[in-house]
Design a protein around this motif. Structure first.
Motif, PDB file in Angstrom:
ATOM      1  N   MET A  10      -7.644  15.546 -15.634  1.00  0.00           N
ATOM      2  CA  MET A  10      -7.853  14.894 -16.926  1.00  0.00           C
ATOM      3  C   MET A  10      -7.435  13.426 -16.832  1.00  0.00           C
ATOM      4  O   MET A  10      -6.486  13.082 -16.133  1.00  0.00           O
ATOM      5  N   PHE A  13      -3.738  11.836 -19.190  1.00  0.00           N
ATOM      6  CA  PHE A  13      -3.675  13.060 -19.999  1.00  0.00           C
ATOM      7  C   PHE A  13      -2.807  12.970 -21.263  1.00  0.00           C
ATOM      8  O   PHE A  13      -3.309  13.102 -22.378  1.00  0.00           O
ATOM      9  N   SER A  59       2.854   5.633 -14.469  1.00  0.00           N
ATOM     10  CA  SER A  59       3.796   6.754 -14.431  1.00  0.00           C
ATOM     11  C   SER A  59       4.999   6.407 -13.560  1.00  0.00           C
ATOM     12  O   SER A  59       4.843   5.750 -12.524  1.00  0.00           O
ATOM     13  N   LYS A 166     -11.985   7.846 -11.072  1.00  0.00           N
ATOM     14  CA  LYS A 166     -11.330   7.746 -12.380  1.00  0.00           C
ATOM     15  C   LYS A 166     -11.620   6.437 -13.087  1.00  0.00           C
ATOM     16  O   LYS A 166     -11.720   5.430 -12.393  1.00  0.00           O
TER      17      LYS A 166
HETATM   18  P1  TTP Z   1      -1.688  12.441 -13.697  1.00  0.00           P
HETATM   19  O1  TTP Z   1      -2.964  13.239 -13.649  1.00  0.00           O
HETATM   20  O2  TTP Z   1      -1.086  12.005 -12.422  1.00  0.00           O
HETATM   21  O3  TTP Z   1      -1.918  11.119 -14.558  1.00  0.00           O
HETATM   22  P2  TTP Z   1      -2.753  10.886 -15.868  1.00  0.00           P
HETATM   23  O4  TTP Z   1      -3.566  12.087 -16.250  1.00  0.00           O
HETATM   24  O5  TTP Z   1      -1.857  10.376 -16.941  1.00  0.00           O
HETATM   25  O6  TTP Z   1      -3.702   9.685 -15.463  1.00  0.00           O
HETATM   26  P3  TTP Z   1      -4.965   9.685 -14.504  1.00  0.00           P
HETATM   27  O7  TTP Z   1      -5.145  11.103 -14.014  1.00  0.00           O
HETATM   28  O8  TTP Z   1      -6.104   9.234 -15.376  1.00  0.00           O
HETATM   29  O9  TTP Z   1      -4.657   8.727 -13.429  1.00  0.00           O
HETATM   30  O10 TTP Z   1      -0.588  13.263 -14.475  1.00  0.00           O
HETATM   31  C1  TTP Z   1      -0.892  14.100 -15.577  1.00  0.00           C
HETATM   32  C2  TTP Z   1       0.192  14.020 -16.624  1.00  0.00           C
HETATM   33  O11 TTP Z   1       1.445  14.389 -16.067  1.00  0.00           O
HETATM   34  C3  TTP Z   1       0.361  12.633 -17.208  1.00  0.00           C
HETATM   35  O12 TTP Z   1      -0.508  12.382 -18.297  1.00  0.00           O
HETATM   36  C4  TTP Z   1       1.815  12.615 -17.591  1.00  0.00           C
HETATM   37  C5  TTP Z   1       2.487  13.578 -16.626  1.00  0.00           C
HETATM   38  N1  TTP Z   1       3.222  12.820 -15.586  1.00  0.00           N
HETATM   39  C6  TTP Z   1       4.561  12.531 -15.805  1.00  0.00           C
HETATM   40  O13 TTP Z   1       5.133  12.901 -16.826  1.00  0.00           O
HETATM   41  N2  TTP Z   1       5.235  11.802 -14.856  1.00  0.00           N
HETATM   42  C7  TTP Z   1       4.632  11.347 -13.709  1.00  0.00           C
HETATM   43  O14 TTP Z   1       5.275  10.670 -12.878  1.00  0.00           O
HETATM   44  C8  TTP Z   1       3.238  11.668 -13.500  1.00  0.00           C
HETATM   45  C9  TTP Z   1       2.536  11.180 -12.260  1.00  0.00           C
HETATM   46  C10 TTP Z   1       2.593  12.399 -14.465  1.00  0.00           C
END
Ligand code: TTP
Ligand code: MG
Length: 351
Positions: A10, A13, A59, A166
């Motif tokens: 996603m 997310f 993040s 993405k």
């Molecule tokens: P990801 O899929 O890594 O990041 P994202 O969905 O926010 O962004 P994108 O995929 O478009 O690059 O992580 C999914 C969720 O997990 C993210 O929305 C929030 C959480 N998360 C944390 O809380 N801390 C972190 O260090 C990471 C990488 C993610």
């Protein structure tokens, strides 16, 4: 049989869910994470929308730094309960696809917003593409959230393809395109190569995967031990890892950032004991056994280290958890005199 693997992730997310519930946030920078407390906050960013990413926010960045970069962003606390509910609905849709008669392959949830599907039985990348489009569309129509899908001959390539596509993308890498896809990428685009590993490679002028793949297995093993073999294979796009069944919980973890950096053993161990209890409770409620215990320690200045202990057999025992986890934490205290910012504990079934 040749494998075809689909990876769905996603887009931004947590922040996308917040946007969905608050249309007034659209096109504004949104940061989900710890309270920035006017720049004095001590936690980290969970995620940020793409508008906020333009300011360099991502993040795991300290929330105080995010505040510095964009004080006018909309800062929101983590509403994990909500995100879990949304995640369940999305994974239901993914699961439905995996159990369709023409597919029937395995599937694996990796995190709240990420899953793999084994779609090998489709036997065609054209059919795989059609399925991906349908899946993306259904997730969007039902949940009003965008996702990105990567498809490739294994988990590694599928994940890397999604990463490249993405946000709101779809990228298909067929077996004969793997080499061309990987070569121009930066070594840090390869899962398993973090900043520390990358640094060691950059000093010997290895910056692109094209250069990395020319190193011998022997050389990489020498530089990085067992991980060297994995890096050697991944640089060539090789990854044999299976899709593991959905039910297996892989790890349970919790961490705490102190209000102020501290060396007070009462505060440190008091907090750590609470973390152990919380982790153990979750362990019992999931009927989970652990084999590896990992303790995370972040010192003043954000320097973060982990120490692990792997047991001979998986157990479900609080005494062992307490004893081993405290031993690891104590090692940190003995080795490093710096003030401590965060302590955390993770237990996992595999390594
Ligand atoms: P990801 O899929 O890594 O990041 P994202 O969905 O926010 O962004 P994108 O995929 O478009 O690059 O992580 C999914 C969720 O997990 C993210 O929305 C929030 C959480 N998360 C944390 O809380 N801390 C972190 O260090 C990471 C990488 C993610
Ligand atoms: Mg994501």
């Amino acid at each position: 049989m040749e494998r075809i693997i689909l990876h769905i992730d996603m887009d931004y997310f947590f922040a996308q869910i917040e946007e969905r519930g608050n249309p007034q946030f659209k096109e504004k920078p949104v940061v989900v994470g710890a309270d920035p407390k006017g720049g004095k906050g001590r936690g980290v960013v969970s995620t940020a929308n793409y508008e906020a990413r333009k300011y360099g926010i991502h993040s795991a960045l300290p929330i105080s730094r995010a505040f510095e970069l964009c004080p006018n962003a909309i800062f929101l606390p983590v509403n994990l309960e909500l995100y879990q509910k949304v995640s369940e609905k999305i994974m239901e849709i993914v699961k439905k696809y995996s159990s369709a008669p023409e597919i029937g392959g395995g599937w694996e949830i990796v995190s709240l917003d990420e899953a793999y599907l084994d779609i090998s039985s489709l036997k065609s990348y054209q059919k795989a593409e059609n399925l991906a489009k349908k899946l993306k569309k259904e997730v969007f129509e039902k949940e009003k959230l965008t996702s990105t899908i990567g498809i490739g001959p294994n988990k590694l390539i599928a994940k890397m393809a999604a990463e490249k596509a993405k946000p709101n993308g779809l990228l298909i890498i067929k077996p004969n395109q793997v080499k061309k896809f990987l070569e121009p990428l930066d070594i840090e685009d390869l899962p398993g190569i973090g900043p520390k590993t990358a640094e060691k490679l950059r000093v010997i002028s290895i910056n692109k995967i094209k250069e990395l793949k020319n190193l011998s297995k022997f050389k990489l093993k020498n530089m990085f031990g067992v991980v060297g073999k994995t890096i050697y294979e991944r640089a060539k796009g090789i990854d044999e890892e299976e899709i593991s069944p959905e039910e297996i919980i892989k790890s349970i973890g919790k961490e705490h950032t102190f209000e102020k950096d501290t060396r007070d053993p009462e505060i440190i161990f008091g907090t750590f004991e609470k973390i152990i209890k919380d982790v153990y409770e979750e362990l019992i409620s999931n009927n989970f056994s652990f084999k590896t215990i990992t303790v995370i320690c972040r010192f003043q200045g954000f320097e973060t280290h982990t120490k692990s202990k792997t047991l001979k057999t998986p157990v479900q025992n609080l005494e062992i958890l307490e004893k081993e986890a405290k031993k690891l934490l104590l090692k940190f205290l003995i080795e490093n005199p710096k003030l401590i910012r965060l302590v955390g504990l993770r237990i996992s079934f595999l390594n």
